[in-house]
Write a protein that holds these residues in place. Structure first.
Motif, PDB file in Angstrom:
ATOM      1  N   VAL A 155      -2.221   2.029  -4.783  1.00  0.00           N
ATOM      2  CA  VAL A 155      -2.267   3.425  -4.345  1.00  0.00           C
ATOM      3  C   VAL A 155      -3.419   3.610  -3.358  1.00  0.00           C
ATOM      4  O   VAL A 155      -4.549   3.187  -3.610  1.00  0.00           O
ATOM      5  N   GLY A 156      -3.120   4.241  -2.218  1.00  0.00           N
ATOM      6  CA  GLY A 156      -4.128   4.478  -1.186  1.00  0.00           C
ATOM      7  C   GLY A 156      -3.461   4.910   0.095  1.00  0.00           C
ATOM      8  O   GLY A 156      -2.282   5.268   0.114  1.00  0.00           O
ATOM      9  N   ASP A 157      -4.202   4.877   1.199  1.00  0.00           N
ATOM     10  CA  ASP A 157      -3.629   5.207   2.506  1.00  0.00           C
ATOM     11  C   ASP A 157      -4.496   4.610   3.602  1.00  0.00           C
ATOM     12  O   ASP A 157      -5.525   3.982   3.341  1.00  0.00           O
ATOM     13  N   LEU A 158      -4.090   4.815   4.849  1.00  0.00           N
ATOM     14  CA  LEU A 158      -4.771   4.201   5.982  1.00  0.00           C
ATOM     15  C   LEU A 158      -6.138   4.819   6.265  1.00  0.00           C
ATOM     16  O   LEU A 158      -6.899   4.287   7.069  1.00  0.00           O
ATOM     17  N   GLU A 159      -6.446   5.945   5.626  1.00  0.00           N
ATOM     18  CA  GLU A 159      -7.746   6.569   5.830  1.00  0.00           C
ATOM     19  C   GLU A 159      -8.775   6.082   4.817  1.00  0.00           C
ATOM     20  O   GLU A 159      -9.912   6.548   4.808  1.00  0.00           O
ATOM     21  N   SER A 160      -8.377   5.145   3.968  1.00  0.00           N
ATOM     22  CA  SER A 160      -9.281   4.602   2.957  1.00  0.00           C
ATOM     23  C   SER A 160      -9.375   3.091   3.102  1.00  0.00           C
ATOM     24  O   SER A 160      -8.478   2.354   2.688  1.00  0.00           O
ATOM     25  N   CYS A 161     -10.490   2.619   3.686  1.00  0.00           N
ATOM     26  CA  CYS A 161     -10.676   1.181   3.842  1.00  0.00           C
ATOM     27  C   CYS A 161     -10.757   0.474   2.497  1.00  0.00           C
ATOM     28  O   CYS A 161     -10.333  -0.680   2.368  1.00  0.00           O
ATOM     29  N   ASP A 162     -11.284   1.163   1.491  1.00  0.00           N
ATOM     30  CA  ASP A 162     -11.385   0.561   0.167  1.00  0.00           C
ATOM     31  C   ASP A 162     -10.005   0.238  -0.396  1.00  0.00           C
ATOM     32  O   ASP A 162      -9.794  -0.836  -0.966  1.00  0.00           O
ATOM     33  N   SER A 163      -9.056   1.177  -0.245  1.00  0.00           N
ATOM     34  CA  SER A 163      -7.709   0.916  -0.770  1.00  0.00           C
ATOM     35  C   SER A 163      -7.004  -0.165   0.050  1.00  0.00           C
ATOM     36  O   SER A 163      -6.249  -0.970  -0.501  1.00  0.00           O
ATOM     37  N   ILE A 164      -7.262  -0.198   1.352  1.00  0.00           N
ATOM     38  CA  ILE A 164      -6.684  -1.260   2.189  1.00  0.00           C
ATOM     39  C   ILE A 164      -7.214  -2.616   1.729  1.00  0.00           C
ATOM     40  O   ILE A 164      -6.468  -3.580   1.571  1.00  0.00           O
TER      41      ILE A 164
ATOM     42  N   LEU B 143       0.859  -1.186   0.000  1.00  0.00           N
ATOM     43  CA  LEU B 143       0.000   0.000   0.000  1.00  0.00           C
ATOM     44  C   LEU B 143       0.892   1.231   0.000  1.00  0.00           C
ATOM     45  O   LEU B 143       1.749   1.378   0.871  1.00  0.00           O
ATOM     46  N   ARG B 144       0.684   2.127  -0.968  1.00  0.00           N
ATOM     47  CA  ARG B 144       1.536   3.313  -1.079  1.00  0.00           C
ATOM     48  C   ARG B 144       0.676   4.540  -1.340  1.00  0.00           C
ATOM     49  O   ARG B 144      -0.383   4.467  -1.971  1.00  0.00           O
TER      50      ARG B 144
END
Length: 337
Positions: free
Chosen positions: A53-62, A34-35
């Motif tokens: 691509v994403g971050d810890l504030e996006s459950c979808d990207s996780i 995850l980046r």
């Protein structure tokens, strides 16, 4: 618990994370990283690495990154010296961690290693070698980083108690070759001292820290995944030395002696508070904050015996680790104009 399955890594673009990802690839895993869109992905190009691509504030990207993975290494955290908005520590280090756990639960992840920090254990009393049985209270915390990681670690213990398979590791002050980010501040300090640009000894350099070589920590993370007990904490550290002793080792290994200046604690505190005030009013990132000065005025003498006994964690002698790091730094300088 080995195998050549898919592994999900948060914080995989950082100092420790990059080296962990490449070690997992070397062992035959496929690694999902995850980046953030702005992350430095140097060292993460190659077969077997998939970047999400994403971050810890996006459950979808996780979720997208974690799908199909049975193992999760959670290294991502807001670990910087300062933030204009202190809530970023808690959003990342508490809420973000909980989101990773919740997604992991929903996807049936078999095993997670949560990378905390030994500052959640709190400083050691003079002359005492601390271990994992020591817990820091929120009231004792000197920085928002320490407080947020302490809360996050309590959440990890709660998830483990509820049956989620999370193992906690607590690296100490990590150093060694790798990205010279703020997370590799010890190597940056070694570099500056070796070049004669960091002659400062806070409080005569008497306070003790524990210094862990990065490759030891990477192996410790993998061993914790394979053999660590659910809900347990494991300190991944190295040798305990004072700052004065650390600088003496650099002098001996590097072959040159450096001028040193003692910085009295009250001078360091006044300077750090001025830095914080400057940061509030102008576009300025403080070199250090009062909370971190207070942290470095404490002793952080810790043992990794539990990890050594339970999953054969190995420590590179500090002298050898410093030698490797100095050689790498000097080689890097020759390549950089």
């Amino acid at each position: 618990m080995g195998g050549l399955g898919k592994v999900f890594v948060t914080g995989g673009t950082g100092f420790i994370g990059t080296r962990l990802v490449n070690e997992l690839i070397r062992k035959g895993h496929t690694v999902h990283v995850l980046r953030r869109p702005t992350s430095n992905i140097d060292g993460l190009r190659g077969e077997g690495i998939r970047l999400f691509v994403g971050d810890l504030e996006s459950c979808d990207s996780i979720r997208k990154g974690m799908e199909g993975c049975q193992q999760v290494y959670h290294l991502a955290a807001y670990a910087k010296n300062w933030a204009r908005d202190s809530t970023v520590y808690y959003r990342s280090n508490v809420d973000g961690f909980c989101d990773v756990c919740e997604v992991g639960k929903s996807l049936g992840v078999k095993r997670m290693v949560f990378t905390s920090t030994f500052v959640t254990c709190g400083p050691a009393a003079p002359g005492v070698v601390g271990d994992e049985r020591r817990y820091c209270s929120e009231a004792e915390c000197c920085t928002d980083y320490q407080a947020s990681k302490t809360i996050g670690e309590k959440q990890a213990c709660e998830y483990a108690a509820q049956g989620f398979p999370v193992v906690i590791v607590n690296p100490t002050r990590v150093y060694g070759p790798g990205k010279l980010t703020e997370g590799n501040s010890v190597s940056r300090m070694i570099d500056l001292y070796d070049r004669g640009r960091f002659p400062f000894l806070l409080n005569h350099g008497v306070n003790v820290g524990n210094y862990a070589f990065v490759d030891d920590v990477v192996q410790g993370l993998i061993l914790a995944m394979e053999k660590g007990r659910i809900g347990e904490r494991y300190i991944l550290g190295g040798e305990n030395v004072s700052l004065k002793r650390l600088f003496k080792l650099i002098d001996e290994i590097g072959g040159k002696r450096h001028f040193q200046i003692n910085v009295h604690p009250w001078i360091a505190l006044i300077y750090s508070r001025w830095e914080e005030e400057m940061a509030k009013w102008i576009h300025h990132y403080p070199l250090i904050t009062a909370g971190w000065v207070k942290t470095f005025l404490q002793d952080w003498t810790y043992s990794s015996v539990k990890a050594e006994k339970e999953f054969s964690y190995k420590i590179t002698p500090l002298r050898e680790g410093i030698r490797i790091t100095l050689e790498w730094l000097r080689h890097l300088r020759k390549k950089t104009p």
